[in-house]
Design an enzyme around this catalytic site. Structure first.
Site, mmCIF file in Angstrom:
data_model
loop_
_atom_site.group_PDB
_atom_site.id
_atom_site.type_symbol
_atom_site.label_atom_id
_atom_site.label_comp_id
_atom_site.label_asym_id
_atom_site.label_seq_id
_atom_site.Cartn_x
_atom_site.Cartn_y
_atom_site.Cartn_z
ATOM 1 N N THR A 1 0.867 -1.177 0.000
ATOM 2 C CA THR A 1 0.000 0.000 0.000
ATOM 3 C C THR A 1 0.902 1.225 0.000
ATOM 4 O OG1 THR A 1 -1.682 -1.171 1.247
ATOM 5 C CG2 THR A 1 -1.820 1.233 1.231
ATOM 6 N N LYS B 1 -1.224 4.958 8.843
ATOM 7 C CA LYS B 1 -0.377 5.032 7.634
ATOM 8 C C LYS B 1 -1.238 5.288 6.387
ATOM 9 C CE LYS B 1 1.759 2.222 4.233
ATOM 10 N NZ LYS B 1 1.929 0.921 3.649
ATOM 11 N N LYS C 1 -7.753 1.883 -3.094
ATOM 12 C CA LYS C 1 -7.407 1.448 -1.722
ATOM 13 C C LYS C 1 -7.487 2.627 -0.735
ATOM 14 C CE LYS C 1 -5.083 -0.859 1.531
ATOM 15 N NZ LYS C 1 -5.581 -1.999 2.243
HETATM 16 P P1 NAD Z 1 5.540 -6.173 7.090
HETATM 17 O O1 NAD Z 1 6.352 -5.050 7.619
HETATM 18 O O2 NAD Z 1 5.141 -7.296 8.004
HETATM 19 O O3 NAD Z 1 6.309 -6.845 5.840
HETATM 20 C C1 NAD Z 1 7.079 -6.136 4.925
HETATM 21 C C2 NAD Z 1 8.323 -6.975 4.649
HETATM 22 O O4 NAD Z 1 9.104 -6.343 3.629
HETATM 23 C C3 NAD Z 1 9.240 -7.111 5.876
HETATM 24 O O5 NAD Z 1 9.451 -8.488 6.150
HETATM 25 C C4 NAD Z 1 10.525 -6.402 5.452
HETATM 26 O O6 NAD Z 1 11.693 -7.002 6.001
HETATM 27 C C5 NAD Z 1 10.462 -6.572 3.954
HETATM 28 N N1 NAD Z 1 11.290 -5.641 3.189
HETATM 29 C C6 NAD Z 1 11.384 -4.297 3.289
HETATM 30 N N2 NAD Z 1 12.219 -3.800 2.372
HETATM 31 C C7 NAD Z 1 12.676 -4.854 1.658
HETATM 32 C C8 NAD Z 1 13.585 -5.008 0.554
HETATM 33 N N3 NAD Z 1 14.170 -3.945 -0.007
HETATM 34 N N4 NAD Z 1 13.815 -6.241 0.079
HETATM 35 C C9 NAD Z 1 13.224 -7.322 0.637
HETATM 36 N N5 NAD Z 1 12.360 -7.259 1.668
HETATM 37 C C10 NAD Z 1 12.092 -6.029 2.178
HETATM 38 O O7 NAD Z 1 4.256 -5.514 6.427
HETATM 39 P P2 NAD Z 1 2.881 -6.250 6.022
HETATM 40 O O8 NAD Z 1 1.937 -6.198 7.172
HETATM 41 O O9 NAD Z 1 3.199 -7.545 5.384
HETATM 42 O O10 NAD Z 1 2.332 -5.221 4.931
HETATM 43 C C11 NAD Z 1 2.916 -5.110 3.657
HETATM 44 C C12 NAD Z 1 2.150 -4.065 2.879
HETATM 45 O O11 NAD Z 1 0.781 -4.464 2.770
HETATM 46 C C13 NAD Z 1 2.154 -2.678 3.536
HETATM 47 O O12 NAD Z 1 2.257 -1.696 2.537
HETATM 48 C C14 NAD Z 1 0.800 -2.633 4.254
HETATM 49 O O13 NAD Z 1 0.315 -1.301 4.389
HETATM 50 C C15 NAD Z 1 -0.068 -3.441 3.296
HETATM 51 N N6 NAD Z 1 -1.227 -4.088 3.910
HETATM 52 C C16 NAD Z 1 -1.108 -4.705 5.126
HETATM 53 C C17 NAD Z 1 -2.224 -5.299 5.693
HETATM 54 C C18 NAD Z 1 -2.124 -5.988 7.043
HETATM 55 O O14 NAD Z 1 -3.170 -6.281 7.635
HETATM 56 N N7 NAD Z 1 -0.919 -6.287 7.540
HETATM 57 C C19 NAD Z 1 -3.462 -5.288 5.030
HETATM 58 C C20 NAD Z 1 -3.540 -4.693 3.768
HETATM 59 C C21 NAD Z 1 -2.402 -4.094 3.218
#
Ligand code: NAD
Length: 292
Positions: A93, A243, A168
């Site tokens: 997102t 966020k 979104k």
């Molecule tokens: P998270 O922080 O758990 O996971 C993100 C992952 O990306 C982490 O493991 C981090 O180490 C990795 N990362 C960051 N930079 C990187 C790079 N350069 N190379 C490789 N890996 C890298 O976040 P999440 O909860 O999985 O959410 C991910 C996205 O989805 C966000 O943008 C969030 O807003 C969106 N989202 C989350 C939810 C939710 O309920 N968690 C729901 C809808 C959307």
């Protein structure tokens, strides 16, 4: 079809796992090593680096925390290391403008790109029931759709690049406003002598009905499976809503849209998003609506 999946966090881990379980050849990468070890047990091949992950891939999916991670990874490693005409799918997102920029960068480097943010939370990611909002051209959407159907249940093609993120951000802005509305209604009702159950019985079947009342009811009791009935364990964490409202604010400002309630929701969740509250479900905003 060879898929590279980068960002194996709370969401990406399950999404990559579901693709592998459906029989796709998936290589995974995350900067956190623990995630790589864990995903290897679910049929995803761990890579040593981002560049190694995208080497030879037909499709590259990213699921990073925020726009800066996507733009930096595209710029520093992914676009350069991928073979020509690779389809880049970003499911993080991020801001609408960042999504457009990411797609332009990918196209300038000889690739194809779509933005495909999701809703449905970690439960939806785990169970493969996410909703995908997809911005990009028809041909790229058609190629990616079978992958979305593995990871999700509802797939909506929203238009050109950036419109997935637009859908979104708009949806979450309305959700935040609805939730604050439901919270204020239950607090005012309580102060007027109405029980939570009575008000729920009325509102969940009347014109004020909404997901924020019927499913994610902000008070404990009327909906046993709602976060409010479980000490506000998320659900959808306050930090994530704050966020997303930051992205809504940026979109409101860049389009000069009169959106007083959206801006008020942004301020309310930014204030509420303290260390103590950031991990609570966002329906806990009702705690700011108590008297005294
Ligand atoms: P998270 O922080 O758990 O996971 C993100 C992952 O990306 C982490 O493991 C981090 O180490 C990795 N990362 C960051 N930079 C990187 C790079 N350069 N190379 C490789 N890996 C890298 O976040 P999440 O909860 O999985 O959410 C991910 C996205 O989805 C966000 O943008 C969030 O807003 C969106 N989202 C989350 C939810 C939710 O309920 N968690 C729901 C809808 C959307």
């Amino acid at each position: 079809m060879k898929i590279a999946f980068l960002g194996l966090g709370n969401m990406g881990f399950h999404m990559a796992r579901n693709l592998a379980a459906a029989g796709y050849d998936v290589t995974g990468f995350d900067v956190v090593e623990k995630a790589l070890h864990a995903i290897a047990e679910h049929g995803v091949t761990p890579a040593d680096s981002a560049r190694a992950a995208v080497d030879g891939a037909d499709v590259v999916i990213t699921m990073f925390p925020a726009g800066q991670h996507v733009l930096e990874a595209y710029q520093n490693d992914l676009l350069d290391a991928a073979k020509e005409n690779t389809l880049f799918i970003d499911s993080s997102t991020i801001a609408v403008d960042d999504a457009k920029q990411a797609a332009e960068m990918a196209r300038a480097a000889g690739h194809r790109a779509i933005d495909a943010p999701v809703s449905g939370g970690t439960k939806g990611a785990d169970q493969g029931t996410l909703t995908f909002m997809v911005g990009g051209n028809q041909e790229d959407f058609d190629q990616a759709k079978p992958l979305f159907e593995v990871m999700g249940r509802k797939i909506v093609h929203t238009g050109e690049s950036g419109t997935g993120q637009a859908a979104k951000v708009v949806n979450n802005m309305a959700l935040a406003i609805n939730t604050i509305g439901a919270a204020e209604a239950f607090s005012l009702g309580e102060n007027l002598g109405l029980s939570h159950q009575t008000l729920y019985d009325v509102m969940s079947t009347s014109a004020a009905q909404s997901w924020a009342v019927s499913t994610n009811c902000p008070v404990p009791g009327p909906v046993p499976e709602a976060p409010a009935s479980h000490d506000y364990r998320p659900g959808f964490a306050t930090a994530l809503m704050a966020k997303d409202l930051g992205l809504a604010k940026a979109a409101i400002e860049s389009t000069q849209t009169p959106a007083d309630f959206g801006m008020a929701a942004y301020r309310a969740y930014t204030d509420f998003n303290t260390e103590e509250n950031s991990g609570k479900d966002f329906s806990a905003i009702i705690q700011t609506k108590k008297k005294g």
